[in-house]
Design a protein around this motif. Structure first.
Motif, short mmCIF file in Angstrom:
data_model
loop_
_atom_site.label_atom_id
_atom_site.label_comp_id
_atom_site.label_asym_id
_atom_site.label_seq_id
_atom_site.Cartn_x
_atom_site.Cartn_y
_atom_site.Cartn_z
N LEU A 1 0.86 -1.17 0.00
CA LEU A 1 0.00 0.00 0.00
C LEU A 1 0.90 1.23 0.00
CD1 LEU A 1 -2.80 1.40 0.33
CD2 LEU A 1 -2.44 1.20 2.81
N ASP A 2 0.66 2.13 -0.93
CA ASP A 2 1.36 3.42 -0.95
C ASP A 2 0.34 4.50 -0.61
OD1 ASP A 2 2.77 5.74 -1.43
OD2 ASP A 2 3.44 5.18 -3.44
N VAL A 3 0.48 5.07 0.58
CA VAL A 3 -0.44 6.10 1.04
C VAL A 3 0.01 7.44 0.48
CG1 VAL A 3 -1.45 7.23 3.06
CG2 VAL A 3 -0.89 4.79 3.15
N THR A 24 -1.09 -0.96 -4.27
CA THR A 24 -2.34 -0.21 -4.14
C THR A 24 -1.98 1.21 -3.75
OG1 THR A 24 -3.54 -2.19 -3.44
CG2 THR A 24 -4.55 -0.07 -2.93
N LEU A 26 -3.35 4.75 -2.38
CA LEU A 26 -4.48 5.33 -1.64
C LEU A 26 -4.32 6.84 -1.63
CD1 LEU A 26 -6.98 4.87 0.27
CD2 LEU A 26 -5.34 5.10 2.15
N MET A 48 -8.84 4.01 7.05
CA MET A 48 -8.74 3.08 5.93
C MET A 48 -9.70 1.90 6.13
SD MET A 48 -4.65 2.96 5.26
CE MET A 48 -3.62 4.20 6.00
N PHE A 51 -9.91 -1.48 4.22
CA PHE A 51 -8.88 -2.51 4.34
C PHE A 51 -8.95 -3.18 5.72
CE2 PHE A 51 -6.71 0.89 1.73
CZ PHE A 51 -6.97 0.29 0.50
N PHE A 56 -1.92 -5.70 4.19
CA PHE A 56 -0.80 -5.37 3.31
C PHE A 56 0.51 -5.86 3.91
CE2 PHE A 56 -4.06 -2.37 2.10
CZ PHE A 56 -4.03 -2.48 0.72
N VAL A 59 3.38 -1.16 4.02
CA VAL A 59 2.78 0.16 3.80
C VAL A 59 3.93 1.15 3.64
CG1 VAL A 59 1.28 1.99 4.69
CG2 VAL A 59 0.74 -0.42 5.18
#
Length: 182
Positions: A1-3, A24, A26, A48, A51, A56, A59
């Motif tokens: 996950l890439d915030v 993913t 976000l 989030m 999820f 994940f 992150v």
């Protein structure tokens, strides 16, 4: 996950050549992606709910947490990262670095709010284009809340912390934790 990430960042790395890798993104707003291994999701880093816990393997977030206006919002983002990620790698600029990284202006983060707004209204500084609109300038200034090492590390207790240096000064912090798979 890439915030808070972009497809461009990942498409210009060598990581996408690894079979089975899925990323993913976000973001608060829709992000375009054309790579089959990259999925873009619209959502909120402080909640989030889409999820599940531990969904994940990793992150990642680069220079996002300081854009959440308040310490409370930053703590919520950190809690969500800890909830959804088995491992994490989170970067943020150092509040005490002499050059503020968004306005690229010496000690901007320590100037009075009114002066920060004035400068934002009247000058193109760093990555922040000038705006004649005082309310928009106020919003831009309020958005960025840089973190100290102590604040940042306390949000991710038990994490390792790396200090990124520039000419002997700590430019930014990276907290990271890798799940032990043994």
């Amino acid at each position: 996950l890439d915030v808070g990430g972009t497809s461009y960042f990942w498409q210009h790395s060598t990581l996408l050549s690894h079979p089975g890798l899925r990323i993913t993104l976000l973001n608060l707003y829709p992000v375009e992606t054309s790579h089959p291994a990259i999925q873009a999701v619209q959502g909120d880093a402080t909640n989030m709910r889409e999820f599940e816990k531990g969904s994940f393997d990793l992150v990642f977030s680069n220079s996002v947490i300081e854009h959440l206006y308040t310490l409370e919002q930053q703590q919520k983002m950190a809690s969500e990262i800890l909830r959804v990620g088995k491992s994490y790698f989170i970067q943020t600029p150092n509040k005490y670095f002499p050059i503020e990284p968004h306005w690229v202006f010496p000690f901007f983060q320590f100037l009075p709010f009114g002066l920060q707004v004035f400068l934002t209204q009247h000058f193109n500084l760093g990555h922040i284009p000038k705006t004649g609109d005082q309310e928009k300038a106020k919003e831009q200034v309020r958005e960025v809340r840089l973190l100290s090492k102590k604040e940042f590390h306390s949000m991710f207790s038990g994490a390792n912390i790396f200090l990124e240096k520039f000419f002997g000064f700590t430019k930014s912090f990276i907290v990271y934790k890798v799940e032990n798979k043994s």
